[in-house]
Design a protein around this motif. Sequence first.
Motif, PDB file in Angstrom:
ATOM      1  N   SER A  20       0.852  -1.149   0.061  1.00 29.25           N
ATOM      2  CA  SER A  20      -0.166  -0.038   0.009  1.00 29.25           C
ATOM      3  C   SER A  20       0.769   1.238  -0.005  1.00 29.25           C
ATOM      4  CB  SER A  20      -0.968   0.054   1.265  1.00 29.25           C
ATOM      5  OG  SER A  20      -0.322   0.348   2.319  1.00 29.25           O
ATOM      6  N   ASP A  51      -6.308  -3.627  -5.083  1.00 29.88           N
ATOM      7  CA  ASP A  51      -6.938  -3.761  -3.973  1.00 29.88           C
ATOM      8  C   ASP A  51      -8.393  -4.485  -3.993  1.00 29.88           C
ATOM      9  OD1 ASP A  51      -7.679  -1.626  -5.513  1.00 29.88           O
ATOM     10  OD2 ASP A  51      -8.824  -0.527  -3.539  1.00 29.88           O
ATOM     11  N   GLY A  98      -9.205  -3.426   1.291  1.00 30.98           N
ATOM     12  CA  GLY A  98      -8.349  -4.135   0.291  1.00 30.98           C
ATOM     13  C   GLY A  98      -8.524  -5.623   0.491  1.00 30.98           C
TER      14      GLY A  98
END
Lengths: 235, 167
Positions: free
Chosen positions: A101, A108, A168
Amino acid sequence: MGPAPWTETFAPYDNKLSMLMCPTMSSHVLDGGGYQAKRGRTTYGFVTSDTNDMASNLVRGMFGKMSFFKFRDANDGLSNTLLMAEFILPTTTNDLGSIASPVAGNADKIPANCRALYNKATRQYTVAVQPFRGRNWGEGAPTVNCVVTAQPPNSPSCILSASNSSLGLCSAGSKHVGGAHALLGDGGVRFVSDNIDAGNQAATATAAALGIGPSPFGVWGALGTRQSGEIVGEF
Amino acid sequence: MNAIKCVLLSVGCAVMFSGCSTSQDKWQKKRPPLVKVVGIVTFNGEPLSKATVALHPLGGNYAAFGQSGSNGRFTLETFEPGDGAVAGNYAVTVTKAKLEYEPDPVNPDTKPPLYQSEQSMIPDTYSVVATSGLTATIPSTGNADINLSLTGQPGELKIIADRRNNR
């Protein structure tokens, strides 16, 4: 009950609870420093569903944001619906216990796009990562304490923004070789293989895309949903 | 006596070897056969590196995916790295995006961040099955080599979060 779990000055959240740490988890957990770095950890997550959604009105699994479900809501059957699963914490830079991330390109949402960001040969992510996994047992944020069953156990994890409340694909996993333990609604604990059928890994893992339909993510995805009507069979 | 020993020894060996060959678990045994697949992805004639290639099954059950190297070459994976793809027809998507990210200066964990944007470095259409227009057929015999030639302009800048002006 104490203040919100992100209140950094509240010392009890710093307690290390051995009950919540799998004995196989390394004592050298990488904290990454910064926000909430000294919080007590957990290696057990709540299964939200087979999608990255937990804030939506449609929670496909047994746990979601600002919502609750009863055993009677597991219409797929309590023996076919997961409540919890193990996950791993980061122990070395960029390792599988980290979460990729921020990510771009639907990593995601689409398992295949997330898995492409992790190199199994070098055991390293090829993009920026965050150390949120399991960081603070009191935290309800999806990246910290939740598991999504879109990707098989011991797959990488990918979230949109570098915040622990970002959504996600956060995978189950463990340091037991070859799989991870999972808790079913009937109270049974099963060791689930990394090789479990996880269906079409290029499907989009959002509640918007899947509605109330069956999971495209095979047996593992079906176990993550509570009322999508899949026939799970032997697993 | 010797004959019996010999038989016992052979049985012992057979058990040992069968033990070695059953390292697959029940899930691996149920998997369909795969064909090795490599390929190259180019954008306006130049090799496209660090692009995610995904094969979406048309009728089948399993997707394959891979990430291109610096020369645009990729190897597909269905279950294990480099194992290939199930024979059949696929819609292909290619994703490569540039990301800009600026965390909140007070608490980097705040969502949304101060700024987050994403821009596809290839036409956006290639990232979605409905619009990508790319297909691949993986033959059941022999290995496959896919050639993905992308053309066009980079996608538009997509702002995911921007709180810089109300700081």
